[in-house]
Design a protein around this motif. Structure first.
Motif, PDB file in Angstrom:
ATOM      1  N   GLY A 193       1.321  -1.198  -0.495  1.00 41.54           N
ATOM      2  CA  GLY A 193       0.141   0.051   0.113  1.00 41.54           C
ATOM      3  C   GLY A 193       0.736   0.977  -0.570  1.00 41.54           C
ATOM      4  O   GLY A 193       0.561   2.446   0.146  1.00 41.54           O
ATOM      5  N   GLN A 194       2.053   0.943   0.043  1.00 45.59           N
ATOM      6  CA  GLN A 194       2.781   2.576   0.163  1.00 45.59           C
ATOM      7  C   GLN A 194       2.719   3.081  -1.821  1.00 45.59           C
ATOM      8  O   GLN A 194       2.920   2.431  -2.654  1.00 45.59           O
ATOM      9  N   SER A 195       2.814   3.841  -1.599  1.00 46.76           N
ATOM     10  CA  SER A 195       2.891   4.766  -3.185  1.00 46.76           C
ATOM     11  C   SER A 195       4.006   5.651  -3.121  1.00 46.76           C
ATOM     12  O   SER A 195       4.794   5.509  -4.526  1.00 46.76           O
ATOM     13  N   ASP A 196       5.606   4.460  -2.557  1.00 46.32           N
ATOM     14  CA  ASP A 196       6.862   4.948  -3.310  1.00 46.32           C
ATOM     15  C   ASP A 196       7.223   4.017  -4.777  1.00 46.32           C
ATOM     16  O   ASP A 196       6.910   3.278  -4.766  1.00 46.32           O
ATOM     17  N   THR A 197       8.070   5.061  -5.249  1.00 36.49           N
ATOM     18  CA  THR A 197       8.431   4.561  -6.562  1.00 36.49           C
ATOM     19  C   THR A 197       9.913   4.472  -6.528  1.00 36.49           C
ATOM     20  O   THR A 197      10.802   4.245  -8.152  1.00 36.49           O
ATOM     21  N   SER A 198      10.862   4.184  -5.293  1.00 42.09           N
ATOM     22  CA  SER A 198      11.894   3.538  -5.680  1.00 42.09           C
ATOM     23  C   SER A 198      12.540   3.388  -4.516  1.00 42.09           C
ATOM     24  O   SER A 198      11.260   3.472  -3.159  1.00 42.09           O
ATOM     25  N   PHE A 199      13.420   2.607  -3.625  1.00 39.16           N
ATOM     26  CA  PHE A 199      14.315   1.860  -3.258  1.00 39.16           C
ATOM     27  C   PHE A 199      15.833   2.171  -3.331  1.00 39.16           C
ATOM     28  O   PHE A 199      16.314   1.620  -4.222  1.00 39.16           O
ATOM     29  N   GLY A 200      16.481   3.120  -2.750  1.00 43.31           N
ATOM     30  CA  GLY A 200      17.676   3.399  -2.434  1.00 43.31           C
ATOM     31  C   GLY A 200      18.110   4.590  -4.245  1.00 43.31           C
ATOM     32  O   GLY A 200      17.229   4.950  -4.153  1.00 43.31           O
ATOM     33  N   LEU A 201      19.241   3.618  -4.779  1.00 44.25           N
ATOM     34  CA  LEU A 201      19.582   4.618  -5.718  1.00 44.25           C
ATOM     35  C   LEU A 201      18.129   4.620  -6.915  1.00 44.25           C
ATOM     36  O   LEU A 201      17.275   3.963  -6.741  1.00 44.25           O
ATOM     37  N   LYS A 202      18.153   5.700  -7.600  1.00 40.16           N
ATOM     38  CA  LYS A 202      16.959   5.804  -9.012  1.00 40.16           C
ATOM     39  C   LYS A 202      18.259   5.356 -10.169  1.00 40.16           C
ATOM     40  O   LYS A 202      17.192   5.810 -10.754  1.00 40.16           O
ATOM     41  N   VAL A 203      19.610   5.393 -10.227  1.00 38.99           N
ATOM     42  CA  VAL A 203      19.732   5.365 -11.169  1.00 38.99           C
ATOM     43  C   VAL A 203      21.321   4.866 -11.304  1.00 38.99           C
ATOM     44  O   VAL A 203      21.910   4.278 -10.100  1.00 38.99           O
ATOM     45  N   ALA A 204      22.054   3.994 -11.899  1.00 43.57           N
ATOM     46  CA  ALA A 204      23.173   3.341 -12.089  1.00 43.57           C
ATOM     47  C   ALA A 204      23.655   3.256 -12.930  1.00 43.57           C
ATOM     48  O   ALA A 204      22.944   3.888 -13.907  1.00 43.57           O
ATOM     49  N   ILE A 205      25.104   3.519 -13.223  1.00 41.51           N
ATOM     50  CA  ILE A 205      25.973   4.165 -14.168  1.00 41.51           C
ATOM     51  C   ILE A 205      26.296   3.311 -15.018  1.00 41.51           C
ATOM     52  O   ILE A 205      26.994   2.632 -14.381  1.00 41.51           O
ATOM     53  N   GLY A 206      26.785   2.769 -16.008  1.00 37.99           N
ATOM     54  CA  GLY A 206      26.863   1.715 -16.996  1.00 37.99           C
ATOM     55  C   GLY A 206      27.948   2.033 -17.367  1.00 37.99           C
ATOM     56  O   GLY A 206      28.647   2.832 -17.393  1.00 37.99           O
ATOM     57  N   SER A 207      28.720   1.359 -17.492  1.00 37.35           N
ATOM     58  CA  SER A 207      29.997   0.320 -18.106  1.00 37.35           C
ATOM     59  C   SER A 207      30.543   1.692 -19.534  1.00 37.35           C
ATOM     60  O   SER A 207      31.678   2.486 -19.399  1.00 37.35           O
ATOM     61  N   ASP A 208      29.126   2.068 -19.955  1.00 40.49           N
ATOM     62  CA  ASP A 208      29.613   2.919 -21.052  1.00 40.49           C
ATOM     63  C   ASP A 208      28.908   3.830 -20.761  1.00 40.49           C
ATOM     64  O   ASP A 208      28.858   5.049 -21.720  1.00 40.49           O
ATOM     65  N   GLY A 209      28.120   4.594 -20.094  1.00 36.66           N
ATOM     66  CA  GLY A 209      28.707   6.100 -19.181  1.00 36.66           C
ATOM     67  C   GLY A 209      26.488   5.969 -19.841  1.00 36.66           C
ATOM     68  O   GLY A 209      26.088   7.203 -19.001  1.00 36.66           O
TER      69      GLY A 209
END
Length: 194
Positions: free
Chosen positions: A162-178
């Motif tokens: 029932g929570q409305s959260d759309t993220s847990f922890g980091l919101k984005v990571a960066i791939g090795s290609d940037g």
């Protein structure tokens, strides 16, 4: 597992974390001077790490370790399914999630599995195998592409509660290609409506 069942059935709690103990190798029939950590690094042909050679015995040991953990998981599911609750069982109204800290036994995180059992009152669609595509470059150079981050599984679990959260922890990571690897939003394929 019975204590978990009783705690949930009596409504003492609705959230439980259980970490199955790592057995000693002799418990599963392997030599006492060996470790499952050591076996893990030798268990995948062509993908060993730390310079260790592949060993068929190690591959079997890691398979047996997975069966050991699956037995714990199955016992918990059986216990929860034995408790009538509302229009079904305690398992029907629960989400039980099995995650592994290893991904592959050699610690490659491109093919981690998660098992979700119980529909959490119909929120999750059960009885299916979902394999996600791997469109993103791993943050670690020269590693295999990866699929969605497990952060998104946590978002699905939060939304089931029932929570409305759309993220847990980091919101984005960066791939090795940037490139950006999105870590927001639920894994809608798991949802009943997905």
């Amino acid at each position: 597992m019975r204590l978990t069942k009783v705690a949930l059935a009596c409504d003492l709690t609705r959230v439980v974390t259980f970490v199955a103990p790592v057995p000693q190798c002799p418990e599963l029939g392997y030599p006492g001077d060996a470790t499952f950590h050591g076996y893990a690094h030798q268990s995948i042909e062509g993908a060993t790490s730390c310079g260790t050679p592949f060993s068929p015995v190690a591959a079997k040991a890691i398979l047996d370790l997975g069966v050991y953990y699956a037995g714990h998981f199955a016992t918990l599911l059986t216990e929860l399914d034995s408790v009538p609750e509302g229009d079904g069982t305690l398992l029907d109204h629960t989400a039980v999630v099995w995650v592994t800290e290893l991904a592959t036994p050699t610690h490659l995180h491109n093919d981690a599995f998660h098992v979700v059992a119980g529909s959490f009152g119909g929120f999750f669609r059960t009885g299916r195998y979902v394999r996600y595509p791997r469109p993103w470059k791993s943050p670690i150079r020269n590693f295999a592409n990866i699929g969605p981050g497990h952060n998104r599984l946590h978002v699905s679990l939060l939304q089931a509660m029932g929570q409305s959260d759309t993220s847990f922890g980091l919101k984005v990571a960066i791939g090795s290609d940037g490139s950006e690897i999105p870590l927001v939003g639920p894994l809608t394929e798991l949802h009943r409506s997905g």
